[in-house]
Design a protein around this motif. Structure first.
Motif, short mmCIF file in Angstrom:
data_model
loop_
_atom_site.label_atom_id
_atom_site.label_comp_id
_atom_site.label_asym_id
_atom_site.label_seq_id
_atom_site.Cartn_x
_atom_site.Cartn_y
_atom_site.Cartn_z
N UNK A 151 0.84 -1.20 0.00
CA UNK A 151 0.00 0.00 0.00
C UNK A 151 0.87 1.24 0.00
N UNK A 152 0.38 2.30 -0.64
CA UNK A 152 1.12 3.55 -0.77
C UNK A 152 0.28 4.69 -0.20
N UNK A 153 0.90 5.51 0.67
CA UNK A 153 0.17 6.65 1.24
C UNK A 153 0.07 7.73 0.17
N UNK A 154 -1.16 8.00 -0.27
CA UNK A 154 -1.40 8.94 -1.36
C UNK A 154 -1.74 10.34 -0.88
N UNK A 155 -2.31 10.43 0.34
CA UNK A 155 -2.77 11.74 0.81
C UNK A 155 -2.88 11.73 2.33
N UNK A 156 -2.71 12.90 2.91
CA UNK A 156 -2.80 13.05 4.36
C UNK A 156 -3.49 14.37 4.67
N UNK B 2 -12.11 12.60 -1.16
CA UNK B 2 -11.03 12.08 -2.00
C UNK B 2 -11.17 10.57 -2.14
N UNK B 3 -11.51 9.89 -1.07
CA UNK B 3 -11.72 8.44 -1.13
C UNK B 3 -12.83 8.12 -2.15
N UNK B 4 -13.92 8.85 -2.10
CA UNK B 4 -15.02 8.63 -3.03
C UNK B 4 -14.62 8.83 -4.48
N UNK B 5 -13.83 9.88 -4.74
CA UNK B 5 -13.37 10.16 -6.10
C UNK B 5 -12.50 9.02 -6.61
N UNK B 6 -11.59 8.53 -5.76
CA UNK B 6 -10.72 7.43 -6.19
C UNK B 6 -11.52 6.14 -6.40
N UNK C 54 -10.38 2.53 -7.84
CA UNK C 54 -9.16 2.42 -7.05
C UNK C 54 -9.56 2.18 -5.60
N UNK C 55 -9.13 1.06 -5.05
CA UNK C 55 -9.43 0.73 -3.66
C UNK C 55 -8.67 1.69 -2.74
N UNK C 56 -9.33 2.16 -1.69
CA UNK C 56 -8.72 3.12 -0.77
C UNK C 56 -8.95 2.66 0.67
N UNK C 57 -7.90 2.79 1.48
CA UNK C 57 -8.02 2.54 2.91
C UNK C 57 -7.77 3.87 3.62
N UNK C 58 -8.66 4.23 4.54
CA UNK C 58 -8.46 5.41 5.37
C UNK C 58 -7.94 4.95 6.72
N UNK C 59 -6.81 5.53 7.13
CA UNK C 59 -6.27 5.24 8.45
C UNK C 59 -6.32 6.53 9.27
N UNK D 133 -3.46 0.78 -3.33
CA UNK D 133 -2.53 -0.30 -3.70
C UNK D 133 -1.33 0.26 -4.48
N UNK D 134 -0.16 -0.25 -4.18
CA UNK D 134 1.08 0.26 -4.79
C UNK D 134 1.02 0.24 -6.31
N UNK D 135 0.44 -0.79 -6.89
CA UNK D 135 0.41 -0.89 -8.35
C UNK D 135 -0.52 0.15 -9.00
N UNK D 136 -1.34 0.83 -8.20
CA UNK D 136 -2.25 1.86 -8.73
C UNK D 136 -1.84 3.27 -8.30
N UNK D 137 -0.68 3.42 -7.68
CA UNK D 137 -0.30 4.72 -7.12
C UNK D 137 -0.13 5.80 -8.20
N UNK D 138 0.41 5.48 -9.37
CA UNK D 138 0.60 6.48 -10.41
C UNK D 138 -0.74 7.00 -10.93
N UNK D 139 -1.68 6.10 -11.15
CA UNK D 139 -3.01 6.50 -11.59
C UNK D 139 -3.69 7.34 -10.51
N UNK D 140 -3.58 6.91 -9.26
CA UNK D 140 -4.20 7.64 -8.15
C UNK D 140 -3.59 9.03 -8.01
#
Length: 68
Positions: A4-9, A19-23, A28-33, A51-58
């Motif tokens: 998993x890759x942290x995309x936003x904080x 942002x989760x809804x848009x992704x 694109x699956x999103x986990x909020x921590x 997911x790391x394999x979707x980080x560029x698209x995200x």
């Protein structure tokens, strides 16, 4: 969180969910921590992971959204 890759904080829960809804609309699956301190809201962040394999698209979708 391997794979998993942290995309936003942020500290704003509503912003994180928007942002989760848009992704997720873009398949694109999103986990909020939520790492906000329960006693002092000024400490900690809400982090969004994809997911790391979707980080560029995200990243691309997020950049487009935030610049508009």
């Amino acid at each position: 969180m391997s794979g998993w890759f942290k995309i936003y904080s942020t500290r704003n829960y509503a912003e994180a969910n928007i942002i989760k809804g848009m992704l997720e609309e873009n398949s694109i699956e999103v986990i909020i921590m939520n790492k906000l301190d329960s006693s002092y809201i000024n400490f900690g962040d809400i982090e969004l992971y994809v997911p790391t394999h979707l980080k560029d698209l995200a990243k691309s979708l997020l950049d487009q959204t935030l610049t508009n």
